[in-house]
Design a protein around this motif. Structure first.
Motif, mmCIF file in Angstrom:
data_model
loop_
_atom_site.group_PDB
_atom_site.id
_atom_site.type_symbol
_atom_site.label_atom_id
_atom_site.label_comp_id
_atom_site.label_asym_id
_atom_site.label_seq_id
_atom_site.Cartn_x
_atom_site.Cartn_y
_atom_site.Cartn_z
ATOM 1 N N ARG A 97 0.825 -1.210 0.000
ATOM 2 C CA ARG A 97 0.000 0.000 0.000
ATOM 3 C C ARG A 97 0.863 1.265 0.000
ATOM 4 N N ILE A 98 1.978 1.237 0.682
ATOM 5 C CA ILE A 98 2.889 2.387 0.640
ATOM 6 C C ILE A 98 3.377 2.594 -0.784
ATOM 7 N N ASP A 99 3.719 1.510 -1.457
ATOM 8 C CA ASP A 99 4.139 1.600 -2.856
ATOM 9 C C ASP A 99 3.018 2.197 -3.705
ATOM 10 N N GLN A 100 1.789 1.763 -3.472
ATOM 11 C CA GLN A 100 0.649 2.276 -4.225
ATOM 12 C C GLN A 100 0.471 3.776 -3.969
ATOM 13 N N CYS A 101 0.582 4.197 -2.713
ATOM 14 C CA CYS A 101 0.452 5.624 -2.386
ATOM 15 C C CYS A 101 1.567 6.442 -3.017
ATOM 16 N N GLU A 102 2.778 5.941 -2.975
ATOM 17 C CA GLU A 102 3.910 6.668 -3.549
ATOM 18 C C GLU A 102 3.768 6.802 -5.060
ATOM 19 N N ARG A 103 3.245 5.776 -5.695
ATOM 20 C CA ARG A 103 3.012 5.873 -7.147
ATOM 21 C C ARG A 103 1.958 6.929 -7.440
ATOM 22 N N ASP A 104 0.901 6.993 -6.626
ATOM 23 C CA ASP A 104 -0.131 8.008 -6.818
ATOM 24 C C ASP A 104 0.449 9.407 -6.596
ATOM 25 N N LEU A 105 1.276 9.558 -5.579
ATOM 26 C CA LEU A 105 1.902 10.856 -5.327
ATOM 27 C C LEU A 105 2.819 11.260 -6.484
ATOM 28 N N SER A 106 3.503 10.291 -7.066
ATOM 29 C CA SER A 106 4.377 10.588 -8.202
ATOM 30 C C SER A 106 3.580 10.988 -9.441
ATOM 31 N N GLU A 107 2.442 10.362 -9.628
ATOM 32 C CA GLU A 107 1.616 10.659 -10.811
ATOM 33 C C GLU A 107 0.817 11.954 -10.661
ATOM 34 N N ARG A 108 0.183 12.144 -9.498
ATOM 35 C CA ARG A 108 -0.715 13.289 -9.333
ATOM 36 C C ARG A 108 -0.116 14.440 -8.537
ATOM 37 N N GLY A 109 0.972 14.190 -7.815
ATOM 38 C CA GLY A 109 1.602 15.251 -7.031
ATOM 39 C C GLY A 109 1.076 15.323 -5.607
ATOM 40 N N LEU A 110 1.721 16.181 -4.807
ATOM 41 C CA LEU A 110 1.314 16.342 -3.411
ATOM 42 C C LEU A 110 0.018 17.138 -3.273
ATOM 43 N N MET A 111 -0.218 18.015 -4.200
ATOM 44 C CA MET A 111 -1.430 18.820 -4.182
ATOM 45 C C MET A 111 -2.271 18.445 -5.402
ATOM 46 N N VAL A 112 -3.572 18.252 -5.177
ATOM 47 C CA VAL A 112 -4.467 17.884 -6.271
ATOM 48 C C VAL A 112 -5.632 18.869 -6.320
ATOM 49 N N THR A 113 -6.223 18.994 -7.474
ATOM 50 C CA THR A 113 -7.362 19.883 -7.635
ATOM 51 C C THR A 113 -8.631 19.095 -7.352
ATOM 52 N N ALA A 114 -9.423 19.607 -6.424
ATOM 53 C CA ALA A 114 -10.690 18.984 -6.061
ATOM 54 C C ALA A 114 -11.795 20.016 -6.259
ATOM 55 N N GLU A 115 -13.011 19.680 -5.893
ATOM 56 C CA GLU A 115 -14.131 20.610 -6.098
ATOM 57 C C GLU A 115 -14.010 21.858 -5.235
ATOM 58 N N ARG A 116 -13.225 21.803 -4.160
ATOM 59 C CA ARG A 116 -13.028 22.975 -3.305
ATOM 60 C C ARG A 116 -11.708 23.672 -3.576
ATOM 61 N N GLY A 117 -11.075 23.345 -4.656
ATOM 62 C CA GLY A 117 -9.802 23.972 -4.998
ATOM 63 C C GLY A 117 -8.645 22.999 -4.842
ATOM 64 N N THR A 118 -7.469 23.564 -4.662
ATOM 65 C CA THR A 118 -6.274 22.734 -4.526
ATOM 66 C C THR A 118 -6.151 22.261 -3.084
ATOM 67 N N VAL A 119 -6.023 20.938 -2.921
ATOM 68 C CA VAL A 119 -5.931 20.329 -1.592
ATOM 69 C C VAL A 119 -4.791 19.310 -1.568
ATOM 70 N N ASN A 121 -3.037 15.862 -1.452
ATOM 71 C CA ASN A 121 -3.361 14.539 -1.970
ATOM 72 C C ASN A 121 -3.580 13.600 -0.779
ATOM 73 N N GLY A 122 -4.705 12.931 -0.743
ATOM 74 C CA GLY A 122 -5.024 12.008 0.351
ATOM 75 C C GLY A 122 -4.047 10.858 0.469
ATOM 76 N N ALA A 123 -3.360 10.533 -0.627
ATOM 77 C CA ALA A 123 -2.393 9.439 -0.587
ATOM 78 C C ALA A 123 -1.232 9.760 0.353
ATOM 79 N N ALA A 124 -0.930 11.048 0.536
ATOM 80 C CA ALA A 124 0.148 11.429 1.457
ATOM 81 C C ALA A 124 -0.225 11.072 2.893
ATOM 82 N N THR A 125 -1.456 11.334 3.280
ATOM 83 C CA THR A 125 -1.925 10.991 4.623
ATOM 84 C C THR A 125 -1.969 9.482 4.811
ATOM 85 N N ILE A 126 -2.486 8.797 3.811
ATOM 86 C CA ILE A 126 -2.591 7.340 3.891
ATOM 87 C C ILE A 126 -1.206 6.713 3.979
ATOM 88 N N ALA A 127 -0.265 7.206 3.178
ATOM 89 C CA ALA A 127 1.098 6.673 3.220
ATOM 90 C C ALA A 127 1.711 6.874 4.604
#
Length: 165
Positions: A97-119, A121-127
């Motif tokens: 799961r850490i590997d999965q989170c790190e891959r998501d962080l590499s693909e989408r970045g630490l900050m992602v655009t959501a409906e409330r703006g830039t927030v 990435n939840g994968a950082a918290t999960i990792a």
């Protein structure tokens, strides 16, 4: 340095000697076992979604690699038993799961655009949460250099039935 809050198991104290001559409390004696690798497809279930299935296949591979890497070490160093199966399995899941989170962080970045703006990435918290749990498993199983100083390798089995030989 040994963890002063965790007493050594009775078998380890007998092996290493008991210079204080304090009574040794018998703990639960766990018979050694050769752990069989779990079916990772039961943990990372197949999915109808192609993108989820790609992630699950990778998680199965990572967990399997981790299992094959650490179980032989634990069989020699800690003398693990069947009761440790779930702990080792969870450790492998954490690594996958850490590997999965790190891959998501590499693909989408630490900050992602959501409906409330830039927030964040939840994968950082999960990792971070998985890393915290992984650190506990590493300490419990004696897989870090500091944890290994508190563990003495069990003697090779010489065929005698008496565990105190």
């Amino acid at each position: 340095m040994a963890d002063r809050y965790r007493p050594k198991p009775a078998v380890q104290r007998m092996r290493e000697g008991n210079p204080s001559n304090r009574p040794i409390k018998e703990g639960v004696v766990i018979p050694r076992a050769v752990l069989m690798e779990p079916d990772w497809s039961a943990v990372f279930k197949p999915s109808k979604s192609a993108s989820v299935e790609v992630e699950n296949v990778r998680c199965r591979e990572i967990a399997s690699e981790e299992w094959r890497r650490i179980v032989p070490i634990l069989e020699v160093s800690a003398g693990i038993g069947e009761v440790d199966h779930a702990t080792v399995k969870d450790l492998c899941v954490c690594v996958a799961r850490i590997d999965q989170c790190e891959r998501d962080l590499s693909e989408r970045g630490l900050m992602v655009t959501a409906e409330r703006g830039t927030v964040k990435n939840g994968a950082a918290t999960i990792a971070g949460q998985y890393r915290s749990q992984l650190a506990r498993y590493i300490r419990e199983l004696g897989l870090s250099p500091s944890a290994r100083t508190a563990i003495t390798a069990p003697q090779p089995y010489d065929g005698d039935d008496d565990i105190w030989d």
